[in-house]
Every structure is written in C-alpha cells, then in structure tokens.
Design a protein around this motif. Structure first.
Motif, PDB file in Angstrom:
ATOM      1  N   ARG A 149       0.366   7.361  -6.117  1.00  0.00           N
ATOM      2  CA  ARG A 149      -0.930   8.034  -6.305  1.00  0.00           C
ATOM      3  C   ARG A 149      -0.846   9.467  -5.804  1.00  0.00           C
ATOM      4  NH1 ARG A 149      -5.554   4.346  -3.938  1.00  0.00           N
ATOM      5  NH2 ARG A 149      -6.897   5.663  -5.216  1.00  0.00           N
ATOM      6  N   GLN A 150      -0.107   9.673  -4.736  1.00  0.00           N
ATOM      7  CA  GLN A 150       0.061  11.028  -4.222  1.00  0.00           C
ATOM      8  C   GLN A 150       0.786  11.894  -5.247  1.00  0.00           C
ATOM      9  OE1 GLN A 150       1.679  13.907  -2.928  1.00  0.00           O
ATOM     10  NE2 GLN A 150      -0.509  14.248  -2.546  1.00  0.00           N
ATOM     11  N   ARG A 151       1.490  11.276  -6.155  1.00  0.00           N
ATOM     12  CA  ARG A 151       2.146  12.059  -7.196  1.00  0.00           C
ATOM     13  C   ARG A 151       1.266  12.191  -8.434  1.00  0.00           C
ATOM     14  NH1 ARG A 151       4.421  13.317  -3.032  1.00  0.00           N
ATOM     15  NH2 ARG A 151       6.593  12.791  -2.590  1.00  0.00           N
ATOM     16  N   GLY A 152       0.062  11.643  -8.362  1.00  0.00           N
ATOM     17  CA  GLY A 152      -0.882  11.850  -9.450  1.00  0.00           C
ATOM     18  C   GLY A 152      -1.117  10.662 -10.358  1.00  0.00           C
ATOM     19  N   LEU A 153      -0.440   9.538 -10.098  1.00  0.00           N
ATOM     20  CA  LEU A 153      -0.635   8.352 -10.938  1.00  0.00           C
ATOM     21  C   LEU A 153      -1.851   7.569 -10.455  1.00  0.00           C
ATOM     22  CD1 LEU A 153       2.492   9.033 -11.204  1.00  0.00           C
ATOM     23  CD2 LEU A 153       2.750   6.616 -11.761  1.00  0.00           C
ATOM     24  N   ASN A 197      -1.743  12.811   6.337  1.00  0.00           N
ATOM     25  CA  ASN A 197      -2.171  11.649   5.553  1.00  0.00           C
ATOM     26  C   ASN A 197      -3.650  11.700   5.190  1.00  0.00           C
ATOM     27  OD1 ASN A 197       0.348  10.432   5.447  1.00  0.00           O
ATOM     28  ND2 ASN A 197       0.067   9.356   7.382  1.00  0.00           N
ATOM     29  N   ALA A 203      -3.972  14.883  -5.812  1.00  0.00           N
ATOM     30  CA  ALA A 203      -2.641  15.244  -6.306  1.00  0.00           C
ATOM     31  C   ALA A 203      -2.749  16.056  -7.588  1.00  0.00           C
ATOM     32  CB  ALA A 203      -1.813  13.985  -6.540  1.00  0.00           C
ATOM     33  N   PHE A 244       0.443   4.184  -2.629  1.00  0.00           N
ATOM     34  CA  PHE A 244      -0.018   5.492  -2.150  1.00  0.00           C
ATOM     35  C   PHE A 244       0.976   6.585  -2.544  1.00  0.00           C
ATOM     36  CE2 PHE A 244      -0.224   8.791   1.202  1.00  0.00           C
ATOM     37  CZ  PHE A 244      -1.446   9.325   0.832  1.00  0.00           C
ATOM     38  N   GLU A 263       0.839  -1.185   0.000  1.00  0.00           N
ATOM     39  CA  GLU A 263       0.000   0.000   0.000  1.00  0.00           C
ATOM     40  C   GLU A 263       0.881   1.245   0.000  1.00  0.00           C
ATOM     41  OE1 GLU A 263      -2.173   3.061   2.564  1.00  0.00           O
ATOM     42  OE2 GLU A 263      -0.701   1.652   3.337  1.00  0.00           O
ATOM     43  N   ALA A 278      -4.092  13.945   2.352  1.00  0.00           N
ATOM     44  CA  ALA A 278      -3.607  13.379   1.095  1.00  0.00           C
ATOM     45  C   ALA A 278      -4.435  12.173   0.643  1.00  0.00           C
ATOM     46  CB  ALA A 278      -2.145  12.980   1.227  1.00  0.00           C
ATOM     47  N   GLY A 279      -5.265  11.653   1.537  1.00  0.00           N
ATOM     48  CA  GLY A 279      -6.175  10.571   1.130  1.00  0.00           C
ATOM     49  C   GLY A 279      -5.675   9.178   1.398  1.00  0.00           C
ATOM     50  N   ARG A 280      -4.762   9.045   2.325  1.00  0.00           N
ATOM     51  CA  ARG A 280      -4.254   7.713   2.615  1.00  0.00           C
ATOM     52  C   ARG A 280      -5.325   6.866   3.278  1.00  0.00           C
ATOM     53  NH1 ARG A 280       1.704   6.983   4.119  1.00  0.00           N
ATOM     54  NH2 ARG A 280       1.910   4.767   3.760  1.00  0.00           N
ATOM     55  N   THR A 307     -10.203  10.883  -4.725  1.00  0.00           N
ATOM     56  CA  THR A 307      -9.175   9.848  -4.550  1.00  0.00           C
ATOM     57  C   THR A 307      -7.824  10.537  -4.350  1.00  0.00           C
ATOM     58  OG1 THR A 307      -8.632   9.763  -6.900  1.00  0.00           O
ATOM     59  CG2 THR A 307     -10.411   8.310  -6.150  1.00  0.00           C
ATOM     60  N   PRO A 308      -6.856   9.799  -3.831  1.00  0.00           N
ATOM     61  CA  PRO A 308      -5.534  10.419  -3.636  1.00  0.00           C
ATOM     62  C   PRO A 308      -4.977  11.032  -4.920  1.00  0.00           C
ATOM     63  CG  PRO A 308      -5.616   8.283  -2.564  1.00  0.00           C
ATOM     64  CD  PRO A 308      -6.905   8.426  -3.326  1.00  0.00           C
ATOM     65  N   GLU A 309      -5.143  10.310  -6.059  1.00  0.00           N
ATOM     66  CA  GLU A 309      -4.566  10.846  -7.292  1.00  0.00           C
ATOM     67  C   GLU A 309      -5.313  12.081  -7.777  1.00  0.00           C
ATOM     68  OE1 GLU A 309      -5.661   7.776  -6.744  1.00  0.00           O
ATOM     69  OE2 GLU A 309      -6.479   6.803  -8.531  1.00  0.00           O
ATOM     70  N   LEU A 330      -2.507  19.139  -4.793  1.00  0.00           N
ATOM     71  CA  LEU A 330      -2.135  18.891  -3.396  1.00  0.00           C
ATOM     72  C   LEU A 330      -0.928  17.959  -3.363  1.00  0.00           C
ATOM     73  CD1 LEU A 330      -4.517  18.250  -0.441  1.00  0.00           C
ATOM     74  CD2 LEU A 330      -2.545  16.758  -0.772  1.00  0.00           C
ATOM     75  N   PHE A 331       0.118  18.410  -2.717  1.00  0.00           N
ATOM     76  CA  PHE A 331       1.353  17.629  -2.674  1.00  0.00           C
ATOM     77  C   PHE A 331       1.721  17.331  -1.232  1.00  0.00           C
ATOM     78  CE2 PHE A 331       5.914  17.170  -2.254  1.00  0.00           C
ATOM     79  CZ  PHE A 331       6.253  16.336  -3.306  1.00  0.00           C
ATOM     80  N   LEU A 332       2.116  16.092  -0.992  1.00  0.00           N
ATOM     81  CA  LEU A 332       2.592  15.713   0.338  1.00  0.00           C
ATOM     82  C   LEU A 332       4.046  15.270   0.240  1.00  0.00           C
ATOM     83  CD1 LEU A 332       2.227  14.930   3.368  1.00  0.00           C
ATOM     84  CD2 LEU A 332       1.409  12.695   2.583  1.00  0.00           C
TER      85      LEU A 332
END
Ligand SMILES: Nc1ncnc2c1ncn2[C@@H]1O[C@H](COP(=O)(O)OP(=O)(O)O)[C@@H](O)[C@H]1O
Ligand SMILES: [Mg+2]
Lengths: 482, 257
Positions: A436-440, B45, B76, A433, A429, B48-50, B71-73, B80-82
């Motif tokens: 995904r946090q980078r946009g993928l 977190n 992003a 994550f 995970e 950021a959607g974890r 969703t997290p993506e 929004l950047f973590l």
C-alpha cells in the motif's frame, strides 16, 4: 485478533457471487437410498441391463462399507437416508439439439455466472457439455469432434450408444468398491461426461463441462470417463459453481482417466461450489475420487485444479504410472476461508520403469479455514529409475487459519530419486502495508500476492481457464473492502 | 510541503511522540537524528499511515491535504514515499512486478496512461544503474533472500522508479558497509532535485557526510530537543546523545502545549 488480521479476513470474506436459484421445475426422487432407488435411477436413465447390474453390485458393496474418517476434516454425520439421489430438469426426454432449444432460464443462469454459452462457443472453439442438475442439457460442437472420431457426450448417452467402450473402461481405474464415496457414486451416478479419443488423434479443441447443483437436498453424483487411445491428446476442462443453500449438499463425483501408450490427458478443474456462510452453514460437501491410469509406455496424465469452493473438500486426483516412462503431474491451488476445510492432495504410484511425477501444491488459508495437503508417492519394488519432485507451499492469511502437510512416501526401489520441498508463508499486515505504501490498494495487494503464490499452477491451466481462475480469486476477494 | 503540528502519538496506550512540530518546504532535505527508541520510526510510520498508532493530538498537512485522513495508498499516490527500516519480503511476487504495479498505480492516479513495456524497461535499466543493482534483482521475489544492503538499495531503486514528492528514508544507512553507503547516498543525491523534499531518519551522523541536509533535528524521547543546520550533526557526534537527553529532561515544558 489484531485489526490488521481483522482486515485481512474482511478482505477474503465475501458473499458468494453465484448464490441464486434458478426456478426450473425438478423431477426429484424422494429422499432415501435402497435397492429400489438404485433401480429407479437406472430406469430413469434408461440404462441397459449391464448398467443396472453394475449399479446394484456397487450398492451392495457400499452397504458393507463405512465412511472414512481419516481426513483432517470435521463435520456432523451425514444422514444418507435424508438425501434425494436423483433430480433432473423437466422433460429430459426432449433434450435440446442446439442452444435454441435450451431453456432460456438456464441460459440466463449461465449469463449470471458470466459464462454465456454463445460466447463460450465462439471463444476458441470450446465445446460445452453442460450438466445442469443431473441431466445434460446442451452439447455443442459434436459434429466437429465427430469428424476426427472424438466421442464427447453425456455419460448416459455413451452407455446407450457406446456400450462396449463403457463396459471396457467403466470402473477400470476406480473400481466400484474403491472407497465409500466411489461406491456410492457407482450405485447412483446420474450423469457426467464421456470422452473417447481414438488412436493418434489430437483433439482439436478444449473440452469443457460446467457442473451446477440446483435442487435442494439433492446429492450430485457425476461420473466422468475419459479414454485417450494410443498416441492421442486431449485437454478437458471442468468448472462448477452452485447457488446458495441452507442445507449441506453432498457431492461425490468419480472421474476416471485412461491414457494408452504415448497418449496425453490434461484434466483441469476450477471448483467453486458454495462454501457455506461465514459460519460454514449450508456449504457443499465435496467428496471426489479422481484417478488416472497411464496404461502404456510414455503415457502422460496431468491434473490441474483450483479449488476455492465447498465447505468440505476431500479429493486426491491420482495417477497410476503403469507404463514405462509414463509421467504423472499434479498442480493444485486450494483456498479455504471462513470455516472451509480442505483435505486434498494426490497419489502418484510408480509401477513401470523410468516413470516420473511432479507435485506442486499451493494451499491458501484465510479466516478460520483449514487446509491440508495429503500426498502419497509410492514407488513399488519393480519400478526402476523412478523420479518424483514434490513442492508443497502454504500461504496463511491472518492467525486463525491452519495449514497441514502430510507427505507420505513409500519407496521400495533403491534407484528412486525423490525430492520434497515445503514452505509456509504468512501474509501479514507488514506485507500489505508495504504494498500500500507503494500505491497499491489492499485488494490489489492481496490479489497480487495470491496470484504470485499460485503462478506455477496457473500457468498449467489452459489460457481461458487461467484467466477465469485468477478472476475467481479476484471475485473471492472483491468488494470486501468498505 | 509538509507541516506537522503538535503531533502526539501513542502505541497501545503508551505515549511515544509527545508533541512534534516540523515544517519541510519543497526542495528541502531534513534529517532527524536520535537514539534508538526515541520515536523516529514511529514518526515515519505515522506519516506513511501504518496501522497501530493512535494519534492523540495534532495535525499533519501535506500539500493541501489533511495527511492523516488519507489511506496509506492515497498518501503514496500523492507522492509520499517511505523507504522502510526493515523492508518486507514478499515471496512469489517478483520485484519488477511490484514496481510495475506501483508505478502504474501512481500514474493512474495522476490520470496518465500505463507505461508500455519498452518505456518501462528503459526506465528500470536507468534506475538500476543509479543504485548499481544487477538486472537479475528484478526477477527475484521482493526482498526475498536479499542481503541487508541489497534490501536497502532496493528501497532506493523503488524510490527512483516512483519519483516521489516527499521521500522519507528510515535508517536506510544502518547495516550498510561504507561502499554500499556511498552507493545509496549517491542514489539519494541524484534524486535531490526540483521540488522534491527528503526526510532522512538516521541514528548515525555518517550518512550526513554524504547527503548534506538543510536542517537537522534531534529527537529524544518523543520530542525534538534541538534543531539546527548540518553542523548540528557533527556536534552531536562529538557529545553523544546523552548530552541532549539531559536537555530533553530539563526542558520538558518547551514543546508547544
Ligand atoms: N508496535 C509497537 N508496540 C509497542 N511499542 C512500540 C511499537 N512501536 C514502537 N514502540 C515503542 O516506541 C518507542 C519508539 O520506537 P521507534 O519509533 O521504533 O524508535 P526508533 O525508530 O527511534 O528507534 C520504543 O520505545 C518502542 O519500543
Ligand atoms: Mg527506527
């Protein structure tokens, strides 16, 4: 199981994309195997007497053998008498000379698979010898190949038209009694491909074959023989897909490669047999014997495989390094998902002096898949200056799958240099994550990680095959996110 | 830009955030300070959607989005950047590959075309300088074998490449020596422009010597117990967290019900 794990497994779960059945009437033998069946197959293939004798000898050996049980795979006993050993599309007598003569239904099948023959042919001049069930139905580019003296034809045709070559090399690398499945194949093999590249000839195109299983309960027993004479070069591509089925289907192929002095054979496979449903029901049992012999000095054989299908894979493409300075290579990606089991690897047998081998194995396990690398590096006493480099990497997705590595080493000569590296990586995970946090998207993240993991193998594949392999992994992961 | 209202979050049935209220306007830099375990990373977190965090109550508005519904993506791609407290290693995937995918995912979302190789490389070189990273980092697997400081720099490098609207930095300062801290801080300061908002999460005051926040909030046991300007950070440094935690216990009812 955490929700992340559940999601990862949901991602790698997918409906088998090639699951459809083509309605072509089959000419199928009733189930069971005895000498009469072997004779019947031989008759159907119009075998010359030497071929029948060879089959019968193999059958006698097979009868005296027992199924191997050492592999790290688990399946109910196979009833070899419940299997039909021959199936051919109708009217094999008038096999087509060109695509126009090919059954449109068959062409449609290829379309569905995304392998339109027409395009394939146009693309990069690939010659396609399509094995549909057990009889070859389309052979192209023969003329071009004939010009330089390359023989590329269905095995049954080679038996009739080039009996001397077949007699000389058939069983030269994988003898009839080599192992249980090889013996079975030798007795009942239906068809396959034959390639002969004469001295000094660089085969002007990639040779490719698409295999496909399409008749209920019919074992598929391919036989492939590739001979590269002195100083020649050939690249051979094998790919396969199969329709969805309820009952397990046995596939026991044999591939033999012979590389003479200075010759080079590159054999690439993308294997996508039906893996069974989520519980493993109905998948293909794939018991394959693949072996190449570097017969002369500086001969080179490379195996590259991408194994994503089958319920059970049992397969060890190997190289006998007989000639001095000969080279053996094995590049492999094996993916197991759901209940799939793969026990695969290679054997590199160093016999000549200053021989070298490279093994790069990438195992991907997801769901409840079990992935085993089993490799043997054997350096005999007389093999001076042998070198081997082995790298076995495992990628685990989720926490219910397994990866196992059995690197066997037999070194009888003190001058040998042998290196082995192994890694295990978990996609969890956290990694998803992060991406995904980078946009993928999750799919893109998995596909990026998996392709990154496999890139050392993918770059060994011929260009169009590399694309196909990546696509295959992509398809394997696609659509699983709601 | 970001508005958090009465946010209550549980992890595995245990309340962690107990009613958070926070407003960050465009262009502002906010710092959240607090002792270990106070819930700083949990907040980062959740924003950021974890997965694994249960939002029991409250809402978060980001721009005109209901942030928690994305969703997290999607978050992003909306800018929004973590920067992770613990950046994740991804063997087999090169740093430059991930960043390219990331940048292009954002551009695609904005309806822009992908950067061509030359423009991308130009941008990469420029941003590498910002965090004083060597180009060889690009070709190493994501965070794999990076030192603690290199991982943190890599986060700031990614942030600089992605150019987010809201950057959340979770303890980007911890584990850095003073030189690395300065590099990271100047990287962040260079990003401080226009409408870009920054949320700094930190355990120590020292980062705030280099990045001056507009507002400082102190988190203790899942609640903001004090807010103020940049001077609050110094005050806190002098008195220690114990002082505030006492306040938190006595003032338990003060958060919005
Ligand atoms: N995944 C989790 N499972 C259980 N408890 C967690 C989890 N994540 C955080 N916690 C708990 O929540 C509290 C706040 O943690 P965290 O947000 O990481 O604090 P901080 O970042 O301020 O140090 C701690 O008590 C921690 O143990
Ligand atoms: Mg934290």
């Amino acid at each position: 199981m955490s929700s992340a794990t559940a999601e990862i497994s949901a991602l790698v779960d997918r409906e088998y994309k090639e699951g459809f059945v083509t309605d072509i009437e089959s000419d199928t033998l009733p189930p069971g195997l005895d000498e009469q069946v072997v004779r019947a197959i031989s008759a159907k293939k119009n075998d010359p007497p030497f071929m029948l004798e060879w089959r019968l000898e193999a059958f006698r050996r097979w009868q005296a053998m027992v199924e191997p049980s050492w592999a790290h795979v688990d399946y109910p006993p196979i009833d070899f008498q419940a299997i039909s050993y021959y199936s051919a599309p109708r009217s094999p007598e008038d096999a087509p000379k060109s695509l126009d003569e090919v059954d449109p239904k068959l062409l449609e099948t290829y379309e569905k698979l995304g392998i339109p023959l027409q395009e394939q042919k146009a693309l990069a001049g690939v010659a396609v010898d399509a094995v549909f069930d057990s009889v070859s139905v389309a052979t192209t580019f023969k003329a071009n190949l004939a010009e330089v003296g390359v023989i590329f034809c269905p095995f049954s045709e080679a038996v009739r038209d080039h009996p001397d070559l077949v007699k000389k090399y058939l069983g030269a690398v994988v003898p009839q009694g080599d192992n249980y499945y090889a013996a079975l194949n030798s007795a009942v093999f239906s068809d396959g491909s034959f390639v002969y590249v004469p001295k000094g000839v660089r085969c002007p195109m990639e040779l490719s074959t698409y295999f496909r299983i399409n008749a209920m309960n019919t074992g598929q027993f391919e036989r492939t023989l590739i001979v590269a004479d002195e100083g020649s070069y050939v690249s051979y591509l094998e790919g396969c897909t199969a329709p969805m089925r309820d009952e397990n289907q046995l596939h026991a192929a044999v591939v033999e490669l012979v590389a003479m002095e200075g010759a080079q054979i590159k054999y690439s496979t993308v294997q996508n047999w039906y893996p069974g449903d989520a519980e493993g029901r109905g998948g293909i049992y794939n018991f394959v014997t693949k072996r190449g012999a570097c017969r002369g000095k500086r001969a080179k054989i490379s195996w590259t495989q991408v194994e994503t299908g089958s319920a059970i894979t049992w397969k060890y493409p190997s190289v006998l390094l007989e000639g001095d300075e000969s080279i053996g290579e094995f590049y492999s990606v094996a993916l197991t998902n759901n209940r799939q089991q793969a026990d695969t690897g290679t054997k590199m047998v160093h016999i000549g002096s200053n021989t070298s081998s490279t093994i790069i194995s990438k195992g991907i396990s997801a769901g409840r898949g079990q992935n085993t690398y089993r490799g043997l590096v054997k350096i005999i006493k007389g093999a001076e200056g042998a070198r081997n480099y082995s790298q076995c990497d495992s990628l685990l997705m989720g926490d219910q799958c397994g990866a196992h590595t059995y690197p066997y080493l037999e070194v009888k000569n003190p001058t040998a240099i042998v290196e082995h590296e192994a890694t295990t990586t978990k996609i969890g995970e956290d990694q998803l994550f992060y991406c995904r946090q980078r946009g993928l998207s999750e799919e893109d993240a998995i596909s990026m990680i998996v392709n990154g993991f496999c890139k050392e193998v993918f770059r060994e594949l011929p260009m169009e095959f590399a694309v196909e392999a990546q696509k295959l992994l992509g398809i394997s992961l696609e659509g699983a996110v709601g | 830009m970001l508005s958090i209202s009465d946010l209550m979050v549980e992890v595995g049935g245990k309340p962690i955030l107990k009613g958070i209220n926070l407003n960050i306007a465009a262009g502002e830099v906010h710092a959240i300070m607090g002792p270990n375990g106070s819930g700083k990373s949990t907040l980062a977190n959740v924003l950021a959607g974890r997965e694994g965090y249960d939002v029991m109550r409250g809402s978060v508005t980001y721009g005109d989005h209901d942030l928690l519904a994305l969703t997290p993506e999607e978050r992003a791609r909306e800018g929004l950047f973590l920067a992770f407290q613990y950046p994740v290693e991804i063997p087999g995937v090169t740093n430059v590959y991930l960043i390219k995918e990331a940048v292009n995912a954002q551009r695609k979302h904005r309806g822009e075309s992908e950067l061509d190789a030359i423009d991308f490389l130009k941008l990469v070189r420029q941003k590498l300088q910002l965090v004083e990273m060597k180009e060889e980092f690009l070709h190493r697997p994501v965070n794999h074998g990076f030192s603690g400081g290199e991982k943190k720099r890599n986060e700031i490098f990614q942030m600089a490449m992605i150019e987010p609207r809201l950057a959340i930095l979770d303890e980007t300062d911890s584990g850095l020596d003073i030189d690395a801290l300065k590099v990271v801080a100047s990287g962040v300061n260079a990003m401080r422009q226009g409408d870009r908002s920054i949320l700094l999460v930190t355990h120590y005051q020292r980062l705030l010597d280099y990045i001056e926040p507009d507002h400082v909030h102190v988190l203790a046991d899942g609640r903001f117990v004090k807010s103020g300007d940049k001077h609050l950070a110094r005050e806190l440094e002098e008195h220690g967290y114990g002082w505030l935690e006492e306040q938190a216990d006595s003032g338990a009812g003060q958060s919005a019900a």
